[in-house]
Scaffold this motif. Sequence first.
Motif, PDB file in Angstrom:
ATOM      1  N   ALA A  42       0.828  -1.208   0.000  1.00 55.12           N
ATOM      2  CA  ALA A  42       0.000   0.000   0.000  1.00 55.12           C
ATOM      3  C   ALA A  42       0.862   1.257   0.000  1.00 55.12           C
ATOM      4  CB  ALA A  42      -0.935  -0.006   1.206  1.00 55.12           C
ATOM      5  N   ALA A  43       1.975   1.219   0.712  1.00 54.17           N
ATOM      6  CA  ALA A  43       2.835   2.399   0.805  1.00 54.17           C
ATOM      7  C   ALA A  43       3.467   2.742  -0.532  1.00 54.17           C
ATOM      8  CB  ALA A  43       3.917   2.166   1.856  1.00 54.17           C
ATOM      9  N   GLY A  44       3.878   1.719  -1.292  1.00 55.49           N
ATOM     10  CA  GLY A  44       4.583   1.982  -2.537  1.00 55.49           C
ATOM     11  C   GLY A  44       3.792   1.749  -3.796  1.00 55.49           C
ATOM     12  N   GLY A  45       2.535   1.271  -3.669  1.00 51.41           N
ATOM     13  CA  GLY A  45       1.722   0.983  -4.847  1.00 51.41           C
ATOM     14  C   GLY A  45       2.127  -0.288  -5.554  1.00 51.41           C
ATOM     15  N   HIS A  46       2.609  -1.291  -4.820  1.00 45.49           N
ATOM     16  CA  HIS A  46       3.130  -2.517  -5.409  1.00 45.49           C
ATOM     17  C   HIS A  46       2.034  -3.561  -5.584  1.00 45.49           C
ATOM     18  CE1 HIS A  46       7.094  -0.861  -4.665  1.00 45.49           C
ATOM     19  NE2 HIS A  46       6.782  -0.689  -3.384  1.00 45.49           N
TER      20      HIS A  46
ATOM     21  N   PHE B  87      -3.745   0.341 -12.175  1.00 45.77           N
ATOM     22  CA  PHE B  87      -4.371  -0.342 -11.052  1.00 45.77           C
ATOM     23  C   PHE B  87      -3.314  -1.022 -10.191  1.00 45.77           C
ATOM     24  CE2 PHE B  87      -4.048  -3.177 -14.644  1.00 45.77           C
ATOM     25  CZ  PHE B  87      -3.563  -4.358 -14.100  1.00 45.77           C
ATOM     26  N   GLN B  88      -3.725  -1.414  -8.986  1.00 44.51           N
ATOM     27  CA  GLN B  88      -2.859  -2.158  -8.084  1.00 44.51           C
ATOM     28  C   GLN B  88      -3.380  -3.591  -8.023  1.00 44.51           C
ATOM     29  OE1 GLN B  88      -2.038   0.074  -4.596  1.00 44.51           O
ATOM     30  NE2 GLN B  88      -0.627  -1.424  -3.723  1.00 44.51           N
TER      31      GLN B  88
ATOM     32  N   VAL C  11      12.819  -5.307  -6.666  1.00 46.46           N
ATOM     33  CA  VAL C  11      13.311  -5.465  -5.289  1.00 46.46           C
ATOM     34  C   VAL C  11      13.744  -4.113  -4.739  1.00 46.46           C
ATOM     35  CG1 VAL C  11      15.202  -6.412  -3.906  1.00 46.46           C
ATOM     36  CG2 VAL C  11      13.956  -7.889  -5.481  1.00 46.46           C
ATOM     37  N   LEU C  12      14.434  -3.336  -5.551  1.00 41.21           N
ATOM     38  CA  LEU C  12      14.875  -2.015  -5.096  1.00 41.21           C
ATOM     39  C   LEU C  12      13.681  -1.097  -4.820  1.00 41.21           C
ATOM     40  CD1 LEU C  12      17.963  -1.329  -7.399  1.00 41.21           C
ATOM     41  CD2 LEU C  12      17.970  -1.739  -4.926  1.00 41.21           C
ATOM     42  N   ARG C  13      12.647  -1.153  -5.659  1.00 36.97           N
ATOM     43  CA  ARG C  13      11.463  -0.322  -5.420  1.00 36.97           C
ATOM     44  C   ARG C  13      10.790  -0.706  -4.099  1.00 36.97           C
ATOM     45  NH1 ARG C  13       9.835  -1.657 -11.168  1.00 36.97           N
ATOM     46  NH2 ARG C  13      10.626   0.015 -12.496  1.00 36.97           N
ATOM     47  N   VAL C  14      10.657  -2.016  -3.874  1.00 34.78           N
ATOM     48  CA  VAL C  14      10.028  -2.470  -2.624  1.00 34.78           C
ATOM     49  C   VAL C  14      10.889  -2.071  -1.421  1.00 34.78           C
ATOM     50  CG1 VAL C  14       9.335  -4.505  -1.312  1.00 34.78           C
ATOM     51  CG2 VAL C  14       8.788  -4.356  -3.741  1.00 34.78           C
ATOM     52  N   ALA C  15      12.201  -2.205  -1.547  1.00 30.42           N
ATOM     53  CA  ALA C  15      13.093  -1.806  -0.453  1.00 30.42           C
ATOM     54  C   ALA C  15      12.967  -0.314  -0.161  1.00 30.42           C
ATOM     55  CB  ALA C  15      14.534  -2.158  -0.805  1.00 30.42           C
ATOM     56  N   ARG C  16      12.776   0.486  -1.210  1.00 27.20           N
ATOM     57  CA  ARG C  16      12.583   1.924  -1.021  1.00 27.20           C
ATOM     58  C   ARG C  16      11.293   2.198  -0.238  1.00 27.20           C
ATOM     59  NH1 ARG C  16      15.416   6.159  -0.251  1.00 27.20           N
ATOM     60  NH2 ARG C  16      14.062   6.013   1.582  1.00 27.20           N
ATOM     61  N   SER C  17      10.249   1.426  -0.506  1.00 28.97           N
ATOM     62  CA  SER C  17       8.996   1.585   0.231  1.00 28.97           C
ATOM     63  C   SER C  17       9.158   1.176   1.689  1.00 28.97           C
ATOM     64  CB  SER C  17       7.891   0.746  -0.422  1.00 28.97           C
ATOM     65  OG  SER C  17       7.641   1.185  -1.735  1.00 28.97           O
ATOM     66  N   ILE C  18       9.908   0.110   1.924  1.00 26.60           N
ATOM     67  CA  ILE C  18      10.159  -0.328   3.308  1.00 26.60           C
ATOM     68  C   ILE C  18      10.933   0.744   4.062  1.00 26.60           C
ATOM     69  CG2 ILE C  18      11.359  -2.066   4.703  1.00 26.60           C
ATOM     70  CD1 ILE C  18      10.798  -4.055   2.401  1.00 26.60           C
ATOM     71  N   ALA C  19      11.931   1.344   3.402  1.00 27.06           N
ATOM     72  CA  ALA C  19      12.687   2.418   4.039  1.00 27.06           C
ATOM     73  C   ALA C  19      11.807   3.624   4.319  1.00 27.06           C
ATOM     74  CB  ALA C  19      13.868   2.810   3.146  1.00 27.06           C
ATOM     75  N   ASP C  20      10.892   3.939   3.414  1.00 25.72           N
ATOM     76  CA  ASP C  20       9.985   5.069   3.637  1.00 25.72           C
ATOM     77  C   ASP C  20       9.075   4.825   4.836  1.00 25.72           C
ATOM     78  OD1 ASP C  20      11.015   6.514   1.516  1.00 25.72           O
ATOM     79  OD2 ASP C  20       9.583   5.693   0.071  1.00 25.72           O
TER      80      ASP C  20
END
Length: 499
Positions: free
Chosen positions: A207-211, A338-339, A465-474
Amino acid sequence: MTIATASSRALSGIDAPEVLVEVHLGPGLPAFHIVGLPDAEVREARDRVRAALNHARFEFPARRITVNLAPAELPKDSSRFDLPIALAILAASGQLAPESLHGSEFAGELSLTGELRPVRGALAMALSARSAGRTFVVPEGNAPQAALADGARILPARTLLEVVAHLAGEAPLAEYSGVAQPRTQAYPDFSEVKGQQQVKRALEVAAAGGHSVLMVGPPGTGKSMLAARFPGILPQLSEAESLEVAAVHSVSTSGFEPLRWGERPFRAPHHSASGAALVGGGNLPRPGEISLAHHGVLFLDELPEFDRDVLEALREPLESGRVSIARAARQAQFPARFQLVAAMNPCPCGHCGDRSGRCRCTPERIARYRGRISGPLADRIDIKLEVPPPREAELVAPVAGEPSSAIRARVERARQAQIQRQGKSNALLGTREIDRHCATDRDGDQLLRHALARLLLSARAYHRVLRVARSIADLAGASAIAAEHIAEAIQYRRLDASF
């Protein structure tokens, strides 16, 4: 004067190109022809317009009437041209001043008694009329939807007589000033789901990153329950996003209800849905489920049960956020950002890995079942996780879980950080933007290299993976991606080898 023009709008996707309705009254035997690529619904306007004019006590010209809908190469559909055709006939026959039609656009279906009925696509037409700087005259039933186009001048009318009286200056129509009060959407709450903390965490990251997310687990573990609660933790739609959602739904078969303004769509088509139902189509292209889920959630339960061709049609929209529909006579393009949230069983019987040993599926059957989802499609799903059966202690525990409101607050803070940093969600980052905003430290880089070698991740999966990691860091409020963020993101790709 034997010729007059009135302005209206056609529909092409979610755009509304201008259509000039030209009427000519010529000599010869009485006849009524409509040209300019009209479909059957438009051609039937001849009988509706004739009956409406006669019922309203206007004189129907006993001459050769030619109606041209320009531009001629643009296909015309729907009964929205009834009103401008009737007005142009009145102007051409001298019963209405032709100059009174200037500066306005008209759309509406006429009943045989001259009443105006609502038509499809009022919001899309109102947006185009606003851009052209013209007043938009619509049936009263379309006014609330058309008024969502902020700054547009909307004049609602109930009958043909009211429109004629307005144009003649006898009884001006009042500009629509009503404001629809959106209802508060009450989504089911995450606090009702006991256990499954790891799955809740993964959905929070999504939800945070739109994944996009794929949940794999046996029946009864709460996959559908969690998916139904997912929209409740998504950030609030912006005004621009709300307008896009409303515009897409306004041109669909079901239309758009103004009370749903600002509400994120949640679409859950059955696994028997066809490709046209999911992607969109028809002789007159209409948006499908993926476009109706624009800026919302598309939930596909029992993912392997969908036809292979239907699932493959998701690949392009997942990357581009748009879907193009081409037919012999016309083409249309619809937004589809869409998600995706999908769910599936681990095997045909659903009990693979169960401690009771109930599963009797052979490895070949399991591989064939999971093989229904192609590798390229699975590679485009950011987060894949197992949903295990909840423990007995968690089921009987009286303590409720964390409410959706608390999760949503963290998600909104993380999303706001993304908007301030890069102007978009992490899921939409391009390659250069990933290099700029998703740099890792030395430990994280080594961990990522090791994962690439062990899990055989593709280049696309590496960027995801990098996009998801960026969302986790956010979510953690960190300005840089650390090794622990990379480690958690890699955990969400462990199931890649299963597809």
